[in-house]
Design an enzyme around this catalytic site. Structure first.
Site, PDB file in Angstrom:
ATOM      1  N   ASP A  32       0.687  -1.179   0.140  1.00  0.00           N
ATOM      2  CA  ASP A  32       0.054  -0.156   0.083  1.00  0.00           C
ATOM      3  C   ASP A  32       0.835   1.283   0.049  1.00  0.00           C
ATOM      4  OD1 ASP A  32      -1.456   2.228   0.880  1.00  0.00           O
ATOM      5  OD2 ASP A  32      -3.152   1.074   1.601  1.00  0.00           O
ATOM      6  N   HIS A  33       1.089   1.804  -1.197  1.00  0.00           N
ATOM      7  CA  HIS A  33       2.127   3.026  -1.340  1.00  0.00           C
ATOM      8  C   HIS A  33       1.915   3.928  -0.432  1.00  0.00           C
ATOM      9  CE1 HIS A  33      -0.859   5.294  -3.738  1.00  0.00           C
ATOM     10  NE2 HIS A  33      -0.120   6.444  -3.269  1.00  0.00           N
ATOM     11  N   HIS A  35      -5.836   2.845   1.476  1.00  0.00           N
ATOM     12  CA  HIS A  35      -4.888   4.077   2.127  1.00  0.00           C
ATOM     13  C   HIS A  35      -5.656   4.753   3.345  1.00  0.00           C
ATOM     14  CE1 HIS A  35      -3.133   3.196  -1.813  1.00  0.00           C
ATOM     15  NE2 HIS A  35      -3.831   4.064  -2.621  1.00  0.00           N
TER      16      HIS A  35
HETATM   17  C1  BG6 Z   1      -3.964   5.477  -5.824  1.00  0.00           C
HETATM   18  C2  BG6 Z   1      -5.234   5.485  -6.655  1.00  0.00           C
HETATM   19  O1  BG6 Z   1      -3.693   4.240  -5.041  1.00  0.00           O
HETATM   20  O2  BG6 Z   1      -3.460   6.451  -4.975  1.00  0.00           O
HETATM   21  C3  BG6 Z   1      -5.290   6.878  -7.309  1.00  0.00           C
HETATM   22  O3  BG6 Z   1      -5.609   4.312  -7.274  1.00  0.00           O
HETATM   23  C4  BG6 Z   1      -5.225   7.892  -6.248  1.00  0.00           C
HETATM   24  O4  BG6 Z   1      -6.751   6.972  -7.597  1.00  0.00           O
HETATM   25  C5  BG6 Z   1      -3.771   7.852  -5.725  1.00  0.00           C
HETATM   26  O5  BG6 Z   1      -5.225   9.159  -7.124  1.00  0.00           O
HETATM   27  C6  BG6 Z   1      -3.261   8.476  -4.713  1.00  0.00           C
HETATM   28  O6  BG6 Z   1      -2.119   8.268  -4.455  1.00  0.00           O
HETATM   29  P1  BG6 Z   1      -1.020   9.765  -3.746  1.00  0.00           P
HETATM   30  O7  BG6 Z   1       0.426   9.257  -3.508  1.00  0.00           O
HETATM   31  O8  BG6 Z   1      -1.145  10.844  -5.142  1.00  0.00           O
HETATM   32  O9  BG6 Z   1      -1.911  10.298  -2.650  1.00  0.00           O
END
Ligand code: BG6
Length: 513
Positions: free
Chosen positions: A198-199, A261
């Site tokens: 989960d990034h 997230h």
């Molecule tokens: C991704 C989603 O996992 O996370 C996207 O699929 C979203 O829709 C993105 O825009 C948001 O990530 P960050 O790091 O830009 O907040």
């Protein structure tokens, strides 16, 4: 120099250990994730000398390409997506470590070929036998790829070498499919070989929630229902669905952002102190919070959740089309691009403290933050001084784009009268630690290479996240929205989102920057 109690020593970044020698196999080498995030992140690790000198990459994709072509392509992409200045020496060394295999993911022959090439590359890079497989593919391939890897013996660990697999999101599209995927993976690999990524957990400021709470003595005593009125978590985006209409229209904001997230942000904010920072100790506490979130009844879904879809409007001064006019989106789509909800956590620390969360696309500013709003002072000594209009104390954890922490409190404004105003005490990460080029994937890739799964999702956590949102998905499916689009691009979402807060006498804190 000697620092006294009142001075602060400059903080030196902790030096991480060099990762184990290993070969990374990227399924989906030609895709967006590889060029935007994975290769730039590997380069950053290389330039920080955190990759083993025996590290190598094997890219796998459908189109046939020689190693040289793959290296050329990687170099062109990297010039576009590098997250900082490029050191040619580091890049030239790194790019030579890239190899490529063309093949279909559903063809057993691809895996026999991969095994052979892995053997050769491993031979040339020190013969350590440690491999990890990064699944940057469409999610319908995840389970089958791992099964096929196992069928040719590539998931088998012996003689001290390791085999791991990183699985991207989305991990399933509801509770049943997530369970089925877990079962499929766990049939051929053990839990400790599976790294569900989960990034959000790669973001420094998300990890810092733990440092703020558990490395300081002053916050934990007030981090509970006695002092905290409510918590707000907002993941606010200006972008629309970009080129991902096809994926997004089947997912929607709830699936795309909440069980993953946003649940990370909730669990780190709400969890009890773990007994150690060992992977399972931390994840046990996160899982307990997920299990303590009060399940939504059908009535709750109607009164405590809000969905929205953007219409056309203006964002950052530019006219933008409605969601239904985006590429890959049907003109009568009922997919939500905004969600807000009110959750309760049933445990001693949080009983009765609402957690409000919202996320949406095409809102007025890109901003992710957690607001901890404290209860008002118990007795208003200053009631003659218009203080009743003052907002209560808020501690804001700014996750992005600016990373920092701020505390809002009241102060006397200068002058003879006892007039109060609101002030902010601000801490910005960049002021203390500078900015290191980062994609957010460095830490996660490095952790996988050293076998630390703390920042990855365990099977039970993924399923618990889906259990929370599943009743919402069911009710929303049974009652399709009739008023979409219900917010113009460039606004803060549908009016029901404000009403969700107003009904409780509260309001969202909006940051436009
Ligand atoms: C991704 C989603 O996992 O996370 C996207 O699929 C979203 O829709 C993105 O825009 C948001 O990530 P960050 O790091 O830009 O907040």
């Amino acid at each position: 120099m000697v620092f006294t109690d009142t001075q602060t020593a400059p903080v030196k970044p902790r030096t991480a250990r060099v990762a184990d020698p290993c070969i990374m196999v990227i399924f989906g080498f030609s895709g967006d994730l590889t060029r935007r995030k994975l290769i730039p992140a590997l380069y950053n690790l290389a330039s920080q000398r955190l990759l083993s000198p025996d590290f190598a990459v094997i890219g796998l994709g459908r189109s046939p390409m020689s190693d040289d072509d793959a290296r050329k392509k990687a170099t062109e992409d990297f010039k576009q997506f590098a997250s900082g200045p490029i050191d040619e020496t580091v890049w030239n060394d790194f790019v030579q470590r890239i190899h490529y295999i063309g093949g279909d993911f559903d063809n057993p022959g691809t895996y026999e070929h991969l095994k052979e090439v892995l053997g050769q590359v491993d031979q040339d890079h020190g013969k350590h036998g440690n491999y990890f497989f990064y699944l940057a593919t469409a999610p319908n391939f995840f389970g089958d790829i791992v099964e096929r890897l196992a069928n040719v013996g590539l998931m088998h660990e012996e003689n001290g070498h390791w085999r791991r697999v990183i699985v991207e999101k989305p991990f399933g599209h509801d509770l049943d499919s997530a369970k089925a995927l877990n079962q499929q993976l766990l049939k051929v690999a053990s839990e400790c070989q599976i790294y569900r990524i989960d990034h959000y957990l790669g973001k420094e400021t998300v990890q810092n929630i733990l440092a703020l709470r558990f490395a300081n003595g002053i916050f934990e005593p007030i981090w509970n229902r006695r002092y905290i009125d409510h918590v707000q978590i907002s993941v606010v985006e200006t972008v629309g669905v970009e080129s991902r209409g096809g994926y997004y229209d089947n997912a929607g904001a709830l699936r795309d952002m909440v069980p993953n997230h946003i649940m990370q942000l909730i669990t780190l904010t709400a969890m009890e102190p773990p007994i150690s920072f060992e992977a399972n100790a931390v994840r046990d506490e996160q899982a307990k919070i997920l299990h303590a979130i009060q399940p939504f009844s059908n009535e709750d879904v109607l009164s405590k959740t809000v969905r929205g879809q953007y219409g056309e409007g203006t964002v950052d001064g530019e006219r933008v089309p409605a969601y239904r006019a985006e590429d890959g989106v049907p003109p009568d789509s009922r997919t939500e691009t905004f969600v807000a909800m009110r959750l309760l956590i049933d445990n001693w620390r949080w009983a009765g403290v609402p957690f409000y969360l919202r996320t949406g696309k095409r809102l007025p500013g890109r901003n992710t933050h957690v607001v901890i709003q404290f209860r008002r002072a118990p007795f208003m000594l200053f009631r003659e001084t218009k203080v009743e209009n003052m907002m209560p104390n808020q501690l804001v954890l700014h996750i992005q784009p600016e990373e920092g922490i701020s505390l809002r409190f009241a102060a006397k404004t200068p002058g003879p009268a006892m007039q109060l105003g609101e002030v902010n005490m601000d801490f910005a990460y960049a002021d203390y630690f500078g900015q290191t080029p980062s994609t957010g994937y460095e830490r996660l890739l490095h952790d996988c290479m050293i076998g630390d799964a703390t920042l990855f999702q365990r099977a039970d956590m993924v399923e618990a996240g889906w259990s929370i949102v599943n009743p919402v998905l069911d009710v929303w499916k049974a009652l399709p929205p009739r008023n979409f689009p219900n917010y113009p691009s460039g606004t803060w979402g549908p009016k029901e989102s404000e009403e969700l807060m107003e009904r409780d006498g509260r309001r969202w804190r909006n940051f436009e920057k």
